[in-house]
Design an enzyme around this catalytic site. Structure first.
Site, PDB file in Angstrom:
ATOM      1  CG  ASP A 112      87.426   8.711  80.601  1.00  0.00           C
ATOM      2  OD1 ASP A 112      87.912   7.731  81.773  1.00  0.00           O
ATOM      3  OD2 ASP A 112      86.526   9.319  80.716  1.00  0.00           O
ATOM      4  CG  ASP A 113      86.480   4.975  79.226  1.00  0.00           C
ATOM      5  OD1 ASP A 113      86.512   3.850  79.409  1.00  0.00           O
ATOM      6  OD2 ASP A 113      86.000   5.950  79.909  1.00  0.00           O
TER       7      ASP A 113
ATOM      8  CG  HIS B 280      91.437   9.360  83.514  1.00  0.00           C
ATOM      9  ND1 HIS B 280      90.757  10.472  84.294  1.00  0.00           N
ATOM     10  CD2 HIS B 280      90.553   8.473  83.211  1.00  0.00           C
ATOM     11  CE1 HIS B 280      89.463  10.239  84.393  1.00  0.00           C
ATOM     12  NE2 HIS B 280      89.358   8.912  83.763  1.00  0.00           N
TER      13      HIS B 280
ATOM     14  CG  HIS C 104      86.821   8.506  87.830  1.00  0.00           C
ATOM     15  ND1 HIS C 104      87.773   7.873  87.635  1.00  0.00           N
ATOM     16  CD2 HIS C 104      86.337   8.653  86.545  1.00  0.00           C
ATOM     17  CE1 HIS C 104      88.227   7.170  86.662  1.00  0.00           C
ATOM     18  NE2 HIS C 104      87.448   7.863  85.898  1.00  0.00           N
TER      19      HIS C 104
ATOM     20  CD  GLU D 235      83.272  11.420  84.204  1.00  0.00           C
ATOM     21  OE1 GLU D 235      82.990  10.292  85.367  1.00  0.00           O
ATOM     22  OE2 GLU D 235      83.297  10.986  82.899  1.00  0.00           O
TER      23      GLU D 235
ATOM     24  CG  HIS E 115      88.722   3.717  82.683  1.00  0.00           C
ATOM     25  ND1 HIS E 115      88.208   3.518  84.272  1.00  0.00           N
ATOM     26  CD2 HIS E 115      88.522   5.200  82.463  1.00  0.00           C
ATOM     27  CE1 HIS E 115      87.924   4.785  84.535  1.00  0.00           C
ATOM     28  NE2 HIS E 115      88.154   5.712  83.555  1.00  0.00           N
TER      29      HIS E 115
HETATM   30  N1  ADE Z   1      84.713   3.753  83.832  1.00  0.00           N
HETATM   31  C1  ADE Z   1      85.276   4.136  82.843  1.00  0.00           C
HETATM   32  N2  ADE Z   1      85.160   5.470  82.078  1.00  0.00           N
HETATM   33  C2  ADE Z   1      84.863   6.178  83.474  1.00  0.00           C
HETATM   34  C3  ADE Z   1      84.433   7.531  83.406  1.00  0.00           C
HETATM   35  N3  ADE Z   1      84.642   8.358  82.712  1.00  0.00           N
HETATM   36  N4  ADE Z   1      83.850   7.817  84.668  1.00  0.00           N
HETATM   37  C4  ADE Z   1      83.442   6.916  85.519  1.00  0.00           C
HETATM   38  N5  ADE Z   1      83.621   5.728  85.507  1.00  0.00           N
HETATM   39  C5  ADE Z   1      84.021   5.314  84.290  1.00  0.00           C
HETATM   40 ZN    ZN Z   2      87.725   7.745  83.740  1.00  0.00          ZN
END
Ligand code: ADE
Ligand code: ZN
Length: 338
Positions: free
Chosen positions: A278-279, A17, A197, A200, A19
Site C-alpha cells: 500500500d504505502d 497494490h 479500493h 477498506e 501507491h
Molecule cells: N491512497 C493511498 N493509500 C490509500 C489507501 N490505503 N486507501 C485509500 N487511498 C489511498
Molecule cells: Zn491503497
C-alpha cells in the site's frame, strides 16, 4: 535472517497494490524539499516519523498529500520510483502494478506530464537495472468530483499506450463507487483495466458497487466483504483478486492486531488474496516485511505462502505467457529449496 524470511525473500512475487507517492521516505522528502527549496512543517526526519501515528484512513491521507508536495520535477518522480524499486527488488519482487495519483500533483499546479514522464523513466530504469517489470495504474481521487476525474482521464489520453488501467483511491466512506460509474465506463471503452479500493473502511455495498457499476478486474483491500457471505461466495465464484495490505490495515486501525488479520480466513474461504504494501514509507514495511510479519502472525504454512505468491502473478494483468513463466519460476524455486 530467519528461515521464514529467507524462504519469503527467495520466493518470486509481484506487488499489485502500491501507491508510489506512499513510498516517499522522510529522508527523500527532506532531500527533495532542499532540492526544490520547499519548507516542510517538520524539523527533522524523526519528527516526520513521529507524526506517522494514524487512527484512520483520513489521518493518513492528510499527511500523505502534504508529503507529496515536495515532488516537483520529472527527476523527483524518477528518483522516488527508483528508491522504491531498489527496496522491493531486494524483497524478491519481480513485477509491480503501481498506482499514482495525478490529481495530487495537477491540483498544485504541476503539468500532468511531469509525474507520468518521471515515473515511466524510473520504471524503464528499474526494468533495465534491476530486472523488475512494472506497469502504471492511474487512480482517481474519490473525494474529488466526477468532472475532475474526466479531466484527468482526458489528460491521460496521449499516454494511453503506457497506462495499464485506472483505479479509485482516497477517502472511501461517503464517496461510493457509483460516483465514478461513468468515468470508469469511459476508461473501459478506452481499453483500460479497472480496479478500485473498496471495503477498506467502506461497507460491503461499496464492494458490490465496484463489481456491478465500475466492472472492476480487481478489488483493492476488500476486507469488509467478509461481513457479507453472499458477496464472499460471488467473489470466490468470479475468482476475483483482492489486493490485501496487512501492515496498512494495522496502521490505519482496520485491524487491531496482525494476529486478527483476515488474510488467512480469506484463503480458507477460497478468496484469491494477495499480500501488498500500500504505502510502505508510512506503514512500517515494504513487501517483504508485509509477507514475513503476516506469515508469522497468522502462522501461514509454506503451501499458503506459495498460493499467495502464485495469486500475485495470476491476479496481475501480465500476459498469460509471462504469468506462466513466473509460475514456473516459483516451481523452480521450490524444487531447488526442497
Ligand atoms: N491512497 C493511498 N493509500 C490509500 C489507501 N490505503 N486507501 C485509500 N487511498 C489511498
Ligand atoms: Zn491503497
Amino acid at each position: 535472517m530467519t528461515d521464514l524470511a529467507r524462504f519469503i525473500q527467495g520466493l518470486p512475487k509481484a506487488e499489485l497494490h502500491l501507491h508510489i507517492e506512499g513510498s516517499l521516505e522522510p529522508e527523500l522528502m527532506f532531500d527533495l524539499a532542499r532540492r526544490n527549496r520547499i519548507s516542510l512543517p517538520f524539523a527533522s526526519v524523526e519528527a516526520v516519523r513521529a507524526a506517522y501515528a494514524f487512527s484512520n484512513l483520513q489521518d493518513f491521507l492528510d499527511i500523505y498529500y502534504q508529503g507529496a508536495g515536495v515532488l516537483m520535477t520529472e527527476q523527483d518522480f524518477q528518483d522516488l520510483a527508483m528508491a522504491y524499486f531498489r527496496r522491493v527488488a531486494a524483497d524478491g519482487c519481480r513485477h509491480v502494478e503501481l498506482f499514482f495519483d495525478p490529481q495530487t500533483h495537477t491540483d498544485r499546479g504541476l503539468p500532468f506530464r511531469i509525474a507520468i514522464d518521471g515515473l515511466l523513466a524510473g520504471m524503464a530504469e528499474a526494468e533495465r537495472t534491476l530486472g523488475v517489470s512494472s506497469s502504471l495504474i492511474l487512480c482517481f481521487l474519490r473525494h474529488l468530483d466526477e468532472d475532475a476525474a474526466f479531466t484527468t482521464l482526458r489528460e491521460a489520453e496521449p499516454y494511453l499506450d503506457r497506462i495499464l488501467g485506472v483505479g479509485l483511491d482516497s477517502s472511501e466512506v461517503g464517496h461510493p463507487p457509483s460516483k465514478f460509474a461513468r468515468v470508469f465506463g469511459a476508461a473501459g471503452e478506452m481499453g483500460l483495466k479497472r480496479v478500485a479500493h473498496a471495503g477498506e473502511e467502506g461497507p460491503p455495498a461499496y464492494v458490490r458497487e465496484a463489481l456491478d457499476l465500475l466492472h472492476v478486474d480487481r478489488i483493492d483491500h476488500g476486507n469488509r466483504a467478509l461481513e457479507d457471505p453472499a458477496l464472499v461466495a460471488r467473489l470466490v465464484a468470479e475468482g476475483m483478486t483482492l489486493t490485501v495490505c496487512p501492515l496498512s490495515n494495522l496502521k490505519l486501525c482496520v485491524v487491531d492486531d496482525l494476529k486478527a488479520h483476515p488474510l488467512k480466513r480469506m484463503l480458507d474461504l477460497g478468496l484469491k488474496a494477495t499480500i501488498n504494501s500500500d504505502d510502505p514509507a508510512y506503514f512500517g514495511g515494504y513487501l517483504g516485511r508485509n509477507w514475513t510479519e503476516t506469515a508469522q502472525a497468522l502462522s501461514l504454512s509454506r503451501a499458503e505462502l506459495v498460493t499467495l505468491a502464485k495469486n500475485s502473478f495470476t491476479g496481475s494483468f501480465l500476459p498469460p505467457g509471462t504469468v506462466s513463466d513466473h509460475l514456473a519460476g516459483i516451481d523452480a524455486y521450490l524444487s531447488s529449496n526442497s
